[in-house]
Design a protein around this motif. Structure first.
Motif, short mmCIF file in Angstrom:
data_model
loop_
_atom_site.label_atom_id
_atom_site.label_comp_id
_atom_site.label_asym_id
_atom_site.label_seq_id
_atom_site.Cartn_x
_atom_site.Cartn_y
_atom_site.Cartn_z
N ARG A 94 2.99 8.83 61.44
CA ARG A 94 4.21 9.64 61.42
C ARG A 94 5.41 8.74 61.22
NH1 ARG A 94 7.05 7.00 65.24
NH2 ARG A 94 6.11 6.93 67.29
N LYS A 96 12.31 10.62 60.34
CA LYS A 96 13.17 10.72 59.17
C LYS A 96 14.65 10.81 59.53
CE LYS A 96 11.45 11.16 55.63
NZ LYS A 96 10.93 10.16 54.67
N LEU A 121 13.63 14.35 63.66
CA LEU A 121 12.86 15.03 62.61
C LEU A 121 11.72 14.09 62.23
CD1 LEU A 121 12.45 17.33 60.58
CD2 LEU A 121 13.95 16.09 59.01
N GLU A 179 8.12 13.29 60.25
CA GLU A 179 7.24 13.65 59.14
C GLU A 179 5.89 13.01 59.35
OE1 GLU A 179 8.58 14.06 54.93
OE2 GLU A 179 7.31 12.28 54.66
N THR A 204 3.72 17.30 56.55
CA THR A 204 4.37 18.31 57.39
C THR A 204 5.46 17.66 58.24
OG1 THR A 204 2.72 17.99 59.14
CG2 THR A 204 2.29 19.70 57.51
N GLN A 205 6.43 18.46 58.62
CA GLN A 205 7.55 17.98 59.43
C GLN A 205 7.68 18.82 60.68
OE1 GLN A 205 11.00 17.99 56.83
NE2 GLN A 205 10.53 15.95 56.07
N ARG A 206 8.20 18.19 61.73
CA ARG A 206 8.38 18.89 63.00
C ARG A 206 9.55 18.27 63.74
NH1 ARG A 206 3.30 18.89 66.78
NH2 ARG A 206 2.52 20.16 65.06
#
Length: 436
Positions: free
Chosen positions: A171, A174, A216, A218, A223-225
């Motif tokens: 991960r 970002k 944020l 990635e 996918t981003q969360r």
């Protein structure tokens, strides 16, 4: 730990005629070759000194005869160049490169193959140190089972040209932005129902940490969360210094909430954002932090007075057969009982009562689950003895009356009915994987 293996005593680029036989001292005779129907010319010395195949063949050769080699002309060209100059130019085309290596093995070009295997092994193990006791090509064969097996496994020629591509990080953060004061992350071992943790026997209650900022994130699959960066209490860390050695070394107490480790976190299943206690004030919730789950109940108040049959995960009521999932303990099979009372699923302790004093939680119809992000929260500013926080979550809804323009409004999530049939079931937070 680094590997201690080594390459051949003489590098093929410096000693291109590895494996030379006594025939290398013979005069430089001109040799005409026919390889797969294509004509090549070379000297006897060039061929003998780099190939055990040619060394044996030329020992009984008639100088006036053309030598026929059952091989691939395209693959032979780079091999002949290697015999002449001691430098291999392996084609980038994978199929052709494979044929070059297999033909080199057929021709007994041990020096070339030793060079290829040594280079591939270095690319696979960049931390390798030289050790004359174990040449690199021997280490390569021990690991991959020889040339043919390495080609079948895709190790050659790919690893001759380059090391194994590095995997992207699991991960990447970002973007960061500060969190407003008062936001906390609540970790719990149970599930989150009705805006509060539901404890399970044998699991820890909860742990609450300050949220320093939002992140944020990635993930490798793209996918981003939105995650939260939390900070442990400094005094608490000092009390558990044996549990958090990395904090003592790095002097850092910051962690992503989804990766949080603590003295009890191995049993935590969820974490959710708890907004600051501000009675009567709507507070925004980061996307993905808290979600609502709606499902279509299999039994509603409209079914009161009708008969029901229950057989495992199947319910038959009003002539309709439904496959259901049970929110609580599954009742015993029922044959033709009457539905006396139904408390809707959006209410506390929702249940069904059948004739004969049979009680069970309202089940939902399989495959009807819908999840939505919560947009705002309202906190009453106090907790009870169980540590529960009286919180309401809100989502935007649209309404359109006859002759009226459509309007958007905020609604208490537990009172919203989705698609006219799906009732609120429970809230869920950003879920963590169980650590066993």
């Amino acid at each position: 730990m680094s590997k201690r293996v080594a390459e051949p005593a003489g590098s093929p680029s410096k000693q291109p005629r590895v494996g030379a036989s006594a025939g290398c001292s013979r005069p430089h005779g001109r040799v005409v070759l026919s390889v797969g129907g294509t004509r090549f010319e070379s000297s006897r010395t060039t061929l003998e000194c780099a190939s055990s195949y040619f060394s044996a063949l030329l020992a009984r050769w008639d100088d006036d005869a053309e030598l026929f080699v059952d091989g691939d002309a395209d693959a032979f060209q780079p091999l002949l160049s290697y015999m002449r100059f001691g430098k291999l130019t392996l084609p980038q085309d994978q199929g052709l490169a494979e044929r070059v290596l297999l033909q080199a093995e057929y021709l007994g070009m041990d020096g070339l193959l030793a060079s290829v295997k040594a280079r591939a092994f270095r690319n696979l193990h960049p931390d390798t140190h030289h050790d004359e006791a174990r040449p690199l090509q021997d280490a390569f064969d021990a690991e991959f089972g020889g040339l043919s097996a390495a080609i079948d496994d895709g190790v050659l020629p790919a690893r001759y040209f380059a090391p194994v591509p590095k995997s992207p990080p699991a991960r990447t953060i970002k973007q960061l932005w500060p969190a407003a004061p008062g936001y906390r992350a609540l970790f719990a071992g149970g599930r989150f129902d009705h805006a509060r943790p539901q404890w399970q026997t044998g699991l820890p209650a909860d742990e609450s940490l300050h949220i320093v900022s939002w992140a944020l994130v990635e993930y490798r699959d793209g996918t981003q969360r939105v995650d939260a960066i939390v900070q442990r209490d400094l005094d608490d860390t000092r009390r558990h210094i044996g549990i958090f050695p990395e904090h003592a070394q790095l002097k850092s107490h910051l962690q992503l909430a989804s990766e949080y480790t603590g003295p009890r976190t191995s049993d935590f299943a969820h974490w959710v954002v708890v907004p600051p206690t501000a009675p009567g004030k709507l507070l925004p919730i980061s996307p993905g932090s808290v979600r609502g789950v709606w499902k279509q109940p299999a039994i509603t108040r409209e079914d009161i007075g009708s008969q029901i049959w229950i057989r495992g995960n199947t319910i038959i009521a009003n002539g309709e057969t439904l496959l259901v999932e049970w929110g609580g303990e599954k009742p015993d099979d029922v044959e033709g009982a009457t539905i006396d009372y139904v408390m809707e699923v959006s209410e506390e302790d929702s249940h069904v009562r059948l004739s004969g004093d049979i009680f069970f939680d309202v089940p939902s119809i399989v495959g009807t689950s819908t999840e939505l992000d919560m947009a705002f929260a309202s906190v009453d500013g106090c907790t009870n003895e169980g540590g529960r926080i009286a919180t309401k979550f809100f989502i935007p809804t649209s309404s359109h009356g006859t002759g009226e323009e459509s309007a958007t409004q905020l609604a208490d999530a537990r009172e919203v009915i989705i698609d006219g049939c799906k009732h609120f079931w429970h809230f869920s937070g950003a879920k963590r994987e169980w650590v066993h």
